[in-house]
Design an enzyme around this catalytic site. Structure first.
Site, PDB file in Angstrom:
ATOM      1  N   ASP A  48      -4.781 -40.243 -41.049  1.00 20.98           N
ATOM      2  CA  ASP A  48      -5.319 -39.052 -41.892  1.00 20.98           C
ATOM      3  C   ASP A  48      -6.047 -38.172 -40.944  1.00 20.98           C
ATOM      4  O   ASP A  48      -6.818 -38.425 -40.181  1.00 20.98           O
ATOM      5  CB  ASP A  48      -6.248 -39.458 -42.852  1.00 20.98           C
ATOM      6  N   ASP A 105      -1.198 -34.166 -44.807  1.00 20.92           N
ATOM      7  CA  ASP A 105      -1.726 -34.798 -43.451  1.00 20.92           C
ATOM      8  C   ASP A 105      -2.180 -36.103 -43.374  1.00 20.92           C
ATOM      9  O   ASP A 105      -2.818 -36.628 -42.570  1.00 20.92           O
ATOM     10  CB  ASP A 105      -3.135 -33.931 -43.130  1.00 20.92           C
ATOM     11  N   GLU A 106      -1.370 -37.001 -44.335  1.00 20.89           N
ATOM     12  CA  GLU A 106      -2.022 -38.316 -44.007  1.00 20.89           C
ATOM     13  C   GLU A 106      -0.587 -39.238 -44.766  1.00 20.89           C
ATOM     14  O   GLU A 106      -0.056 -38.784 -45.463  1.00 20.89           O
ATOM     15  CB  GLU A 106      -2.845 -38.738 -45.047  1.00 20.89           C
TER      16      GLU A 106
HETATM   17  N1  DCP Z   1      -6.916 -29.979 -49.647  1.00 18.15           N
HETATM   18  C1  DCP Z   1      -7.353 -28.973 -50.632  1.00 18.15           C
HETATM   19  N2  DCP Z   1      -8.064 -29.134 -51.563  1.00 18.15           N
HETATM   20  C2  DCP Z   1      -8.812 -30.308 -51.941  1.00 18.15           C
HETATM   21  C3  DCP Z   1      -8.346 -31.670 -51.028  1.00 18.15           C
HETATM   22  C4  DCP Z   1      -7.794 -31.067 -49.793  1.00 18.15           C
HETATM   23  O1  DCP Z   1      -6.789 -27.730 -50.259  1.00 18.15           O
HETATM   24  N3  DCP Z   1      -9.239 -30.544 -53.065  1.00 18.15           N
HETATM   25  C5  DCP Z   1      -6.294 -29.539 -48.339  1.00 18.15           C
HETATM   26  C6  DCP Z   1      -7.026 -28.955 -47.176  1.00 18.15           C
HETATM   27  C7  DCP Z   1      -7.244 -30.115 -46.448  1.00 18.15           C
HETATM   28  C8  DCP Z   1      -5.813 -31.268 -46.504  1.00 18.15           C
HETATM   29  O2  DCP Z   1      -5.584 -30.815 -47.916  1.00 18.15           O
HETATM   30  O3  DCP Z   1      -7.433 -30.026 -45.093  1.00 18.15           O
HETATM   31  C9  DCP Z   1      -6.085 -32.712 -46.224  1.00 18.15           C
HETATM   32  O4  DCP Z   1      -6.874 -33.145 -47.159  1.00 18.15           O
HETATM   33  P1  DCP Z   1      -7.976 -34.280 -46.812  1.00 18.15           P
HETATM   34  O5  DCP Z   1      -8.492 -34.882 -48.169  1.00 18.15           O
HETATM   35  O6  DCP Z   1      -7.328 -35.072 -45.720  1.00 18.15           O
HETATM   36  O7  DCP Z   1      -9.220 -33.431 -46.064  1.00 18.15           O
HETATM   37  P2  DCP Z   1      -9.495 -33.047 -44.689  1.00 18.15           P
HETATM   38  O8  DCP Z   1      -8.227 -33.325 -43.801  1.00 18.15           O
HETATM   39  O9  DCP Z   1      -9.410 -31.464 -44.619  1.00 18.15           O
HETATM   40  O10 DCP Z   1     -10.787 -33.606 -44.018  1.00 18.15           O
HETATM   41  P3  DCP Z   1     -10.855 -35.358 -43.884  1.00 18.15           P
HETATM   42  O11 DCP Z   1     -11.498 -35.150 -42.508  1.00 18.15           O
HETATM   43  O12 DCP Z   1     -12.145 -35.722 -44.875  1.00 18.15           O
HETATM   44  O13 DCP Z   1      -9.636 -36.098 -43.946  1.00 18.15           O
HETATM   45 MG    MG Z   2      -7.364 -35.323 -44.004  1.00 13.47          MG
END
Ligand code: DCP
Ligand code: MG
Length: 369
Positions: free
Chosen positions: A12, A107-108
């Site tokens: 992720d 992203d995961e």
């Molecule tokens: N995303 C979004 N709204 C949300 C959750 C996520 O638009 N409620 C989008 C933005 C994030 C992407 O999806 O960058 C990936 O979600 P993740 O849950 O993997 O979160 P991040 O990658 O941003 O942070 P982390 O480091 O916790 O994985």
């Molecule tokens: Mg992420």
């Protein structure tokens, strides 16, 4: 490795959208960056850089709240076409290691690398290698979890973010799960957490002690799964191709409601989440469905279709309000609301149907995932 033991990775990326913005704009590095809707236009936070998270900013929070918590934050709009391109790069890296790649979002993904390694230590080295490849090709960091099942691999990848690598071997799973707070259990939402807390359940150990029968009585099928997870049992295979038929979001309310305007506010929120997912995937859909579960658990749905499709929340909302008015009578209470878009079409098809030029969000590329 034992014949029946699997090696599963969950990978992720860290603060995905925000890290890409910091990569592409060096002046934002080391600063609190928030990607999402503007605070002046009732937008919500898509994600925040780790610098902004220190102030309590998180995904799905109203941007206005985020600005109050972190006044120096740099707000940026999402650039989905860039995020999709990066997503394709990382999925290609994953697929070079194994055909068994199951993407969960841009992203995961889960990777079943059982056939590529002899021991769990080798799986850890493979995860390290994948992290390095991601860094080399995209200048982004990822966190990885390594274990014998999906559930634990996912929890592991979250354990030491950002840039983490965590392994949970089978012999350590039981102790790890016993100490795990219930809200960290995958699939345990706010409602379930609150209900469990009321019963004095705090950790995996408490869940296990409750026993399968009790959990089933309380949460049905989901309760059974929760019990198996608490025991470290998760046989779900990594499923490489899942043809997407719909994009939807639903929410079980913290309390049953009768007030139509309250329902409309919730639908607006759900529609915005569906809009985001459609934008991420680069697709739209011709059928819009409203799902309502009454407090009696009876489920009803109403749908509406149109040739020019649905892509934005503002296109969905008037229809959702009409569908809602057909169902809600002010007498019966609602416990769940859901919004789904189906009959998915590519942006090309959509563009033809609309016969107008779409915003730059749309790209001529294959629909992925
Ligand atoms: N995303 C979004 N709204 C949300 C959750 C996520 O638009 N409620 C989008 C933005 C994030 C992407 O999806 O960058 C990936 O979600 P993740 O849950 O993997 O979160 P991040 O990658 O941003 O942070 P982390 O480091 O916790 O994985
Ligand atoms: Mg992420």
């Amino acid at each position: 490795m034992d014949e029946r033991t699997r090696a599963i990775l969950h990978i992720d990326l860290d603060a995905f959208y925000a890290s890409i913005e910091q990569r592409d704009h060096p002046e934002y590095r080391g600063k609190p960056v928030i990607v999402g809707g503007s605070p002046d236009r009732r937008g919500v936070v898509a994600t925040a850089s780790y610098e902004a998270r220190k102030f309590g900013v998180h995904s799905a929070m109203p941007s206005r709240t985020a600005q109050r918590l972190c006044p120096d934050a740099i707000f940026l709009p999402a650039r989905f076409e860039v995020y999709r391109a990066v997503s394709q790069q990382i999925m290609t890296i994953f697929r070079q290691q194994t055909a068994l790649v199951e993407p969960l979002s841009l992203d995961e993904a889960y990777l079943d690398v059982t056939d590529a390694v002899r021991t769990l230590e080798e799986a850890v080295r493979l995860a390290q290698e994948i992290k390095q490849q991601i860094w080399g090709q995209t200048q982004l960091t990822a966190s990885a979890g390594v274990s014998y099942c999906k559930f634990l691999a996912k929890i592991a990848s979250d354990a030491h973010k950002p840039d983490g690598l965590t392994v949970i071997p089978q012999e350590e799973a039981s102790a790890f799960l016993e100490a795990l707070p219930i809200e960290k259990f995958f699939g345990v939402g706010k409602v379930t957490t609150a209900k469990l807390r009321e019963l004095g359940i705090q950790t995996g150990a408490d869940l296990k002690h409750m026993g399968e029968e009790r959990l089933r009585d309380l949460f049905g099928k989901h309760g059974g799964q929760l019990y198996r997870y608490a025991c470290g049992v998760d046989d779900r295979p990594v499923e490489p191709v899942r043809e997407r038929k719909s994009v939807g979001k639903e929410v079980t309310l913290e309390r049953d409601i009768r007030d139509r305007s309250e329902m409309e506010r919730i639908l607006e929120n759900l529609a915005l989440q569906v809009e985001r997912r459609l934008a991420e995937l680069g697709i739209a859909g011709k059928t819009l469905r409203l799902k309502v579960r009454w407090s009696t658990f009876e489920l009803v749905t109403r749908a509406s279709s149109r040739e020019q499709g649905f892509q934005l929340a503002q296109e969905m909302l008037p229809i959702l309000r009409t569908l809602l008015s057909e169902l809600v009578d002010g007498k019966r209470a609602v416990r769940l609301l859901g919004v789904t878009v189906s009959s998915l079409v590519s942006p090309n098809e959509m563009r033809r149907a609309r016969q107008i030029v779409m915003p730059s969000l749309w790209h001529d590329e294959h629909v992925q995932v």
